[in-house]
Scaffold this motif. Structure first.
Motif: not given
Lengths: 414, 313
Positions: A241-242, A245, A248-249, A264-265, A268-269, A271
């Motif tokens: 996830l990190l 993100k 993308k940033a 799962p999750g 959602g986190n 996006g």
């Protein structure tokens, strides 16, 4: 005199009672998972899916006219806890152990069971591994009493690379980033091994600490400097996830090919960050069609939620166990584990994804795989978002399979 | 060159985040002598509160209110738990806060589930500040750094330039004298603990949106926070700032170095030999960037046990 009479009164019925139990011993299936602590989220999913499998066995009449018992043990997230609880499970008469959430834990269990079975002939235990995917478990450590119903790094990467190449989504420069332990190292190897068939060059290989890094920006700088088209990774949970993100940033136009994005999750986190990334799965609801819908509805009715992440493969693995149990006749009223293991080697189950069998030479299940991409027009949405996994390509069990490792030298009971 | 600048900037901002979380810890330790194991849990609470509140009152208000709530919890913890065990000494306080960290983590799982929640940077702030070497630099990172610097300046001025600072410091060094002068020392302690917790809460509310908000976030950052405080010197705010930035920069730069000890040997013509040994010799520096801070901590404990800016014990 009086004393011995007293003893007889107590002991005789007690002996009779024990004898009775020994004759009508029900089969016990024990889940040995992380039910508490940081990895509990995954462990609890394995428990739910195993319970679902046991319920199905009992709904079909159990085994030897008795319901199969479901017991659970919390391994507290680590090999030491698993080793302790395995002893407890054996003492409780559990013959079938189910686990999946960690290759480190699975490595401990399979070794402990190997030793136990050597020392206690006739009282063997069997290990049903429903998710620990390290190569060594079916390589150096391969063991007659271990069966794996998950996939592995080679299988996942082969399918992922193949499907991404056909979808024209892999490019020529691949960045390989993985967690620095058995699973991540297997993934790194698999990503390199598939370079020529995928038509790409691995520009940089990075291994990093597991679940210790908060800030992935330095890695993104490195991906940018390497000018990679695609990032292939076996990362799971927060590390995945990190990293997504952070990419993308930084505004990087890089595509991810992943193995566990469906945890799962995650969507959602993440996006919209996740849109366009690929994942290789053992089950995709949209790819599974009408049979898949029936399976999902049944699973939801029994457990309260739709099967996600590793739940389907666990349920399918338990269906294999059910198939083998059905074909194993009781010996003196009890389950002969060696006979059961032999039956499992020839088990064949039709799942919504296709047929699953077990390869007798290393006990790796051969199962269909699906590669999907995150889009907003997927049929099944996840995590209460407007996104889901749209299947790109399906592989039959034969297409997905990779060769047996030469390091596997399985000793079979006479 | 661009890459080094970006790496440095990344390192500094990550360091500033570490400072935000560890500022409260070092404040509480420096002022009260309580080593608070549950500190990173307050960081996690801040993130979850902000996530819950932002839906109803908006992002900015949530960032302000979440730390206040966490501070309130800190006050309750000090008043009703820590104060009861204070006279039993450090071990009891340590065990109490240790237990508290588990209870907070499990409660979070109970209310918010096992998986990360979708707490994200609001769209209005999700843009890049500038582009360097083909990479955009996110505005939100700069904002996090700005909050940390503002936090440092405010605490520093509060403690050294105001009446509140004088009372707090006197309550620590000469509690009986301060009490005789009419100051409520237990109240001061309660306030310090509350503020310390609120600072962690603020860090969580700000950083939770950028990284991830999940039930393991306290665990992931918890140990690093202690490393920062030990390297900087227990109780020294300036030390915490210095060590945070050093750790941030070192880990960020180490990621870019794909060299191993064997490469060093290669300079002297012994590369083949070193590579044949394998193991530690061929381990790339980049693969252990998250371990370097711990090595730094060990080094500091050996050479300068009181930390970079700590008072001599």
């Amino acid at each position: 005199m009086q004393k011995s009479t007293y003893k007889n009164i107590v002991i005789a019925p007690a002996l009779a009672l024990f004898a009775g139990i020994a004759v009508a011993a029900p089969v016990k299936i024990g889940v040995l998972e992380s039910l508490s602590g940081p990895q509990a989220s995954t462990g609890l999913l394995y428990r739910t899916a195993t319970k679902y499998g046991v319920d199905k066995i009992n709904a079909a009449g159990g085994w030897n006219g008795e319901p199969v018992q479901f017991v659970e043990y919390d391994n507290q997230g680590g090999p030491a806890g698993a080793s302790d609880k395995l002893k407890a499970a054996i003492a409780d008469g559990v013959q079938i152990i189910v686990q999946g959430a960690s290759s480190a834990v699975a490595g401990q269990i399979t070794e402990d069971i190997r030793k136990h079975n050597l020392r206690n002939p006739g009282k063997e235990i069997i290990f049903i591994n429903v998710g620990a995917e390290a190569m060594e478990l079916i390589g150096e450590k391969c063991n007659f009493h271990h069966f794996r119903f998950g996939s592995n790094a080679q299988v996942r990467t082969k399918a992922l690379v193949n499907a991404m190449k056909q979808a024209n989504a892999i490019g020529s420069k691949v960045y390989s980033i993985n967690q620095n332990y058995s699973w991540g190292q297997d993934m790194e190897q698999a990503i390199s091994d598939n370079a020529s068939s995928g038509g790409y060059k691995v520009v940089v290989k990075t291994l990093h600490d597991v679940n210790k890094i908060q800030d992935f920006a330095p890695y993104v700088t490195k991906i940018n400097a390497a000018n990679a088209d695609t990032v292939l990774t076996g990362n799971w949970s927060n590390d995945l996830l990190l990293m997504m993100k952070a990419t993308k940033a930084a505004g990087l136009k890089v595509r991810f090919g992943t193995t566990y994005l469906d945890q799962p999750g995650n969507l959602g986190n993440a996006g919209d960050v996740a849109v366009g990334h690929y994942v290789v799965q053992t089950f995709n609801p949209e790819a599974a069609g009408a049979d898949g819908e029936r399976f999902i509805a049944d699973y939801k009715a029994r457990t309260g939620h739709e099967p996600v992440f590793i739940e389907p493969q666990t349920a399918f693995g338990m269906a294999m166990v059910a198939d083998a149990l059905r074909r194993t006749k009781p010996e003196a009223g009890a389950l002969n584990v060696n006979a059961f293991a032999k039956a499992l080697e020839s088990a064949k189950v039709k799942t919504p994804m296709g047929e699953i069998t077990v390869r007798a030479s290393d006990h790796q299940a051969l199962q269909p795989m699906a590669v999907s991409v995150v889009t907003k027009d997927a049929k099944y949405k996840v995590d209460n978002t407007d996104m889901g996994f749209k299947p790109v390509k399906r592989f039959t069990a034969e297409e997905a399979a990779t060769p047996v490792q030469s390091s596997c030298n399985m000793k079979r009971p006479a | 060159m661009d890459q080094i600048i970006v790496s440095l900037l990344n390192g500094i901002i990550y360091g500033l985040l570490l400072f935000m979380v560890s500022a409260g810890l070092t404040l509480i330790f420096g002022m009260m002598g309580v080593l608070n194991f549950a500190h990173a849990s307050f960081y996690m609470l801040g993130a979850y509160f902000a996530y819950t509140l932002q839906g109803t009152i908006g992002f900015w208000a949530a960032i302000v209110l979440a730390p206040v709530l966490v501070g309130g919890i800190g006050v309750v913890v000090e008043r009703f738990f820590l104060r009861k065990v204070h006279h039993h000494g450090h071990a009891h306080e340590l065990l109490l806060t240790f237990g508290l960290s588990f209870i907070i983590a499990e409660s979070i799982k109970l209310f918010f589930g096992n998986y990360p929640v979708d707490y994200r940077v609001p769209n209005a702030l999700d843009f890049s500040a500038f582009t360097i070497g083909g990479m955009q630099y996110p505005m939100y990172r700069l904002l996090m750094g700005g909050v940390a610097i503002a936090m440092f300046i405010v605490i520093y001025l509060l403690l050294t330039r105001t009446r509140v600072g004088i009372v707090v410091r006197s309550a620590i060094y000469k509690p009986h004298m301060a009490e005789a002068l009419g100051h409520n020392v237990p109240m001061v302690f309660m306030g310090v603990f509350g503020v310390g917790a609120a600072l962690a809460g603020l860090a969580g509310a700000v950083a939770g949106a950028f990284y991830t908000t999940n039930p393991n976030m306290a665990l992931e950052l918890g140990v690093m926070v202690f490393v920062v405080v030990v390297v900087g010197g227990l109780g020294s705010l300036g030390g915490a700032m210095l060590s945070s930035i050093i750790i941030g920069i070192i880990t960020s730069l180490a990621v870019g170095v794909d060299a191993s000890v064997a490469d060093l040997f290669a300079y002297f013509g012994a590369g083949e030999w070193a590579r044949s040994i394998g193991g530690l010799m061929t381990l790339k520096l980049s693969s252990m960037s998250a371990t370097i801070p711990f090595a730094l901590m060990l080094l500091i404990l050996l050479v300068r046990p009181s930390g970079l800016m700590g008072e001599k014990a």
